[in-house]
Design a protein around this motif. Structure first.
Motif, short mmCIF file in Angstrom:
data_model
loop_
_atom_site.label_atom_id
_atom_site.label_comp_id
_atom_site.label_asym_id
_atom_site.label_seq_id
_atom_site.Cartn_x
_atom_site.Cartn_y
_atom_site.Cartn_z
N SER A 16 0.50 -0.78 -0.09
CA SER A 16 -0.36 -0.29 -0.04
C SER A 16 0.67 1.16 0.04
O SER A 16 1.00 2.01 -0.62
N ALA A 17 2.11 1.18 1.03
CA ALA A 17 3.04 2.07 0.96
C ALA A 17 2.87 2.49 -0.31
O ALA A 17 3.82 3.23 -0.84
N PHE A 18 4.34 1.63 -0.88
CA PHE A 18 4.63 1.64 -2.54
C PHE A 18 3.51 1.65 -3.57
O PHE A 18 4.02 2.77 -4.29
N ALA A 19 2.28 1.33 -3.30
CA ALA A 19 1.05 2.23 -4.08
C ALA A 19 1.25 3.58 -4.34
O ALA A 19 1.03 4.50 -5.57
N GLN A 20 1.80 4.13 -3.07
CA GLN A 20 0.74 5.51 -2.65
C GLN A 20 2.38 5.98 -2.96
O GLN A 20 1.81 7.64 -3.76
N LYS A 21 3.41 5.73 -3.26
CA LYS A 21 4.61 6.72 -3.57
C LYS A 21 4.91 5.93 -4.94
O LYS A 21 4.91 7.61 -5.23
N ASN A 22 4.59 5.72 -5.35
CA ASN A 22 4.55 5.21 -6.79
C ASN A 22 3.36 5.83 -8.27
O ASN A 22 2.77 5.91 -8.64
N ALA A 23 1.83 6.22 -7.16
CA ALA A 23 0.90 6.43 -7.37
C ALA A 23 0.83 7.85 -8.38
O ALA A 23 1.51 8.81 -8.47
N MET A 24 -0.25 7.75 -9.78
CA MET A 24 -0.97 8.89 -10.60
C MET A 24 -0.85 10.12 -10.23
O MET A 24 -1.49 9.28 -9.04
N ILE A 25 -0.30 11.40 -10.50
CA ILE A 25 -1.64 12.54 -10.61
C ILE A 25 -2.41 11.96 -11.06
O ILE A 25 -2.12 12.53 -12.43
N ILE A 26 -3.32 12.75 -11.31
CA ILE A 26 -4.18 12.93 -12.07
C ILE A 26 -4.83 14.59 -11.45
O ILE A 26 -4.89 14.91 -10.59
N ARG A 27 -4.89 15.23 -12.59
CA ARG A 27 -5.36 17.09 -11.88
C ARG A 27 -6.09 17.34 -12.87
O ARG A 27 -5.85 17.24 -14.32
N LEU A 28 -6.87 18.34 -13.05
CA LEU A 28 -7.81 19.18 -13.86
C LEU A 28 -7.17 19.97 -13.47
O LEU A 28 -7.27 21.38 -13.02
N VAL A 74 -9.84 27.39 -19.72
CA VAL A 74 -9.51 26.18 -20.91
C VAL A 74 -9.64 25.17 -19.79
O VAL A 74 -9.28 25.91 -17.99
N ARG A 75 -9.27 24.06 -20.38
CA ARG A 75 -9.29 22.65 -19.14
C ARG A 75 -7.88 22.26 -19.41
O ARG A 75 -7.56 22.32 -20.49
N ILE A 76 -6.92 21.30 -18.53
CA ILE A 76 -6.45 20.89 -18.93
C ILE A 76 -6.19 19.32 -18.23
O ILE A 76 -6.84 19.56 -17.14
N LEU A 77 -6.45 18.40 -18.87
CA LEU A 77 -6.56 17.06 -17.50
C LEU A 77 -4.94 16.67 -18.10
O LEU A 77 -4.55 16.37 -19.16
N GLU A 78 -4.36 16.36 -16.86
CA GLU A 78 -3.10 16.22 -16.30
C GLU A 78 -3.01 14.62 -15.90
O GLU A 78 -3.12 14.55 -14.72
N ILE A 79 -1.65 13.69 -16.20
CA ILE A 79 -2.02 12.49 -15.92
C ILE A 79 -0.73 12.54 -16.30
O ILE A 79 0.13 12.39 -16.79
N TYR A 80 -0.27 12.03 -14.83
CA TYR A 80 1.24 11.69 -14.68
C TYR A 80 1.58 10.45 -14.24
O TYR A 80 1.17 9.88 -12.87
N ALA A 81 2.83 9.23 -14.44
CA ALA A 81 2.71 7.83 -14.01
C ALA A 81 3.43 7.73 -12.63
O ALA A 81 2.81 7.38 -11.85
N SER A 82 3.62 9.82 -11.80
CA SER A 82 4.07 8.88 -10.71
C SER A 82 4.28 10.68 -9.90
O SER A 82 4.04 11.34 -11.04
N LYS A 83 4.63 11.30 -8.77
CA LYS A 83 4.67 12.36 -7.95
C LYS A 83 6.28 12.70 -9.00
O LYS A 83 6.75 14.07 -9.31
N GLU A 84 6.83 11.83 -8.98
CA GLU A 84 8.39 12.05 -9.30
C GLU A 84 8.35 12.21 -11.64
O GLU A 84 9.49 13.02 -11.47
N LEU A 111 -5.69 24.23 -10.12
CA LEU A 111 -5.62 23.12 -9.54
C LEU A 111 -6.14 22.70 -8.52
O LEU A 111 -6.25 22.46 -7.55
N VAL A 112 -6.70 21.44 -9.61
CA VAL A 112 -7.66 20.81 -8.90
C VAL A 112 -7.17 19.37 -9.28
O VAL A 112 -6.84 18.63 -10.01
#
Length: 131
Positions: A16-28, A74-84, A111-112
């Protein structure tokens, strides 16, 4: 049996900690542009979003769009593989150029941060785009 439960609990907390650390970032990104800068802003944003998706492996989506009823919204759907990946994106030359050249064009920025309800389906969305 107790030892097995303890080990299982430990492994679950680690995963669970690994998944949180490497979780995607999704932002509008919700952006309002001053009308007199709209065409210039869209051109700069188009270049930045293309470069981000093409050049950065950790950028899954930088998908800009605008409201049909008000193109300054304007809206931007941003999805990043990780925080890094997100942190690396902020340091890229194309993002820095976008940020500095459009600063006076932006009337408001919000930023949402979002959380996926069904992240397993996301790969299907992109797979369908290839067809």
């Amino acid at each position: 049996m107790k030892m097995h439960l303890l080990i299982l609990g430990f492994l679950l907390s680690c995963s669970s900690a690994f998944a949180q650390k490497n979780a995607m970032i999704i932002r509008l990104s919700e952006i309002e542009i001053y009308p007199k800068y709209l065409e210039e802003y869209k051109s700069i944003l188009r270049e930045e979003s293309r470069a981000s998706v093409k050049l950065e492996p950790g950028v899954i989506s930088i998908y800009p769009m605008y409201q049909k009823s008000d193109s300054t919204q304007v809206r931007i759907l941003e999805i990043y593989a990780s925080k890094e990946a997100y942190q690396a994106h902020l340091k890229t030359p194309h993002f820095q150029t976008y940020k500095t050249t459009t600063l006076n064009m932006v009337k408001s920025l919000k930023l949402v941060d979002m959380e996926a309800i069904d992240p397993e389906t996301m790969s299907e969305v992109f797979r369908k785009m290839k067809k």
